[in-house]
Scaffold this motif. Sequence first.
Motif, PDB file in Angstrom:
ATOM      1  N   UNK A  28       0.877  -1.166  -0.031  1.00 32.30           N
ATOM      2  CA  UNK A  28       0.021  -0.040  -0.027  1.00 32.30           C
ATOM      3  C   UNK A  28       0.831   1.159  -0.029  1.00 32.30           C
ATOM      4  N   UNK A  29       0.896   2.204  -0.979  1.00 29.94           N
ATOM      5  CA  UNK A  29       1.743   3.366  -0.980  1.00 29.94           C
ATOM      6  C   UNK A  29       1.608   4.395   0.203  1.00 29.94           C
ATOM      7  N   UNK A  30       0.818   4.161   0.842  1.00 31.82           N
ATOM      8  CA  UNK A  30       0.677   4.760   2.310  1.00 31.82           C
ATOM      9  C   UNK A  30       1.784   4.368   3.195  1.00 31.82           C
ATOM     10  N   UNK A  31       2.128   3.056   2.898  1.00 35.04           N
ATOM     11  CA  UNK A  31       3.227   2.253   3.869  1.00 35.04           C
ATOM     12  C   UNK A  31       4.498   2.907   3.705  1.00 35.04           C
ATOM     13  N   UNK A  32       4.586   3.718   2.514  1.00 33.64           N
ATOM     14  CA  UNK A  32       5.934   4.483   2.525  1.00 33.64           C
ATOM     15  C   UNK A  32       5.945   5.407   3.746  1.00 33.64           C
ATOM     16  N   UNK A  33       4.972   6.220   3.784  1.00 34.42           N
ATOM     17  CA  UNK A  33       4.959   6.939   5.122  1.00 34.42           C
ATOM     18  C   UNK A  33       5.240   6.322   6.311  1.00 34.42           C
ATOM     19  N   UNK A  34       4.770   5.194   6.659  1.00 32.40           N
ATOM     20  CA  UNK A  34       4.925   4.581   7.807  1.00 32.40           C
ATOM     21  C   UNK A  34       6.471   4.109   7.767  1.00 32.40           C
ATOM     22  N   UNK A  35       7.039   3.622   6.349  1.00 35.78           N
ATOM     23  CA  UNK A  35       8.403   3.295   6.680  1.00 35.78           C
ATOM     24  C   UNK A  35       9.330   4.406   7.043  1.00 35.78           C
ATOM     25  N   UNK A  36       9.103   5.654   6.233  1.00 35.62           N
ATOM     26  CA  UNK A  36       9.958   6.720   6.599  1.00 35.62           C
ATOM     27  C   UNK A  36       9.836   7.413   7.962  1.00 35.62           C
ATOM     28  N   UNK A  37       8.539   7.171   8.679  1.00 39.03           N
ATOM     29  CA  UNK A  37       8.320   7.732  10.022  1.00 39.03           C
ATOM     30  C   UNK A  37       9.183   6.742  10.865  1.00 39.03           C
ATOM     31  N   UNK A  38       9.211   5.437  10.536  1.00 38.17           N
ATOM     32  CA  UNK A  38       9.827   4.395  11.756  1.00 38.17           C
ATOM     33  C   UNK A  38      11.516   4.732  11.363  1.00 38.17           C
TER      34      UNK A  38
END
Length: 256
Positions: free
Chosen positions: A199-209
Motif C-alpha cells: 500500500x503506497x501509504x506504507x511508504x509514510x509508515x516506513x520513513x516515519x519509523x
Amino acid sequence: MYFELKDATADILARSRRHDELCDLPLQLIASESEAYDIQAAAQDALGFERKGYAIAGSTERSQRTLGLTSPIYSEIPASSLLNNTREFRLPPGAIGVQCEFAFTLLRPYPDAGERIDLGSARDAILACRPAIGLLGRRTRRTFWGNNPAIADFGLHVATLCGNHVPAASLAELVSIEVTTFLFRETVVSGKASSIMEDPVNAVVWIARQLAAKGRQLEPTDVVTTGSCTTILQVLAGQHVAADFGPLGQLDCVFT
C-alpha cells in the motif's frame, strides 16, 4: 572514512548537484549506512536549500534490482527540486530514469508522542496526495552498486515533478490504482500502486519509523514520495513522458 574526508565528500557532492556536474568520488569506500546518511546530511547542508520532505527510492524489489539496492533508501528533498506542474525539465548528466510515484503531504507532526506508527495512523496524518514523476540520477561518473554509495549521493534523487493535490479522503482507494506510463503516447509500462510496500501509504509508515529511530519525526507540510510503482523508465533528451494515475489524474513532462 575520516571525518575530514566526509566533509570533503559532501562538499563535492553538493557542488556537483548544484552545477549539474559529474565527479570521481570513490563512494564505494563508505563503510556503513550511518556514515552514508551522515555524508548525505552534510551534502544537503552544503547545498544550502530549504528541505521540503523525503524521497524514497527502491520501495519495490523491481526498482531495487534496477538501482543496485538491497532495501529502500531515502533522502531529504531540497525545495529547489520539488516542482509543481512542471511541463519541461532539463536532464542533468548522470540521469538514470524516471519513476511514477505518489507524493503525500503531511497534515501534522507524525508520529505524535507515544503514537503507534502504522497504516491507520499514517492515513490520519496525511493531508493530501499527488501523482508525481521522480527523476533519479547519480553525481559520479562511475556507477557504484549498493546502498551506501546511493544513500550518500542524495539517495539518487534529482527532482520530483508533482501534479495536483487530491484530498486525503481517497487514501484507502490508492491501493487499487494502476499507473500507466506513456512515451510519445505509446504505452510503455504499467504497475499497481499495491506494489509499493503493499500500500503506497506504507511508504509514510516506513520513513516515519526510519526517522523515529533517529529521534526525529515528519513535520506538517512535509512531502513524502513513495518510490516507483512501475519499472524505472530511462529517458533521453527530447522525449515526452506522460503518466496516467487513474482517479488521481495525469501528469506529463518533456525532458530536454
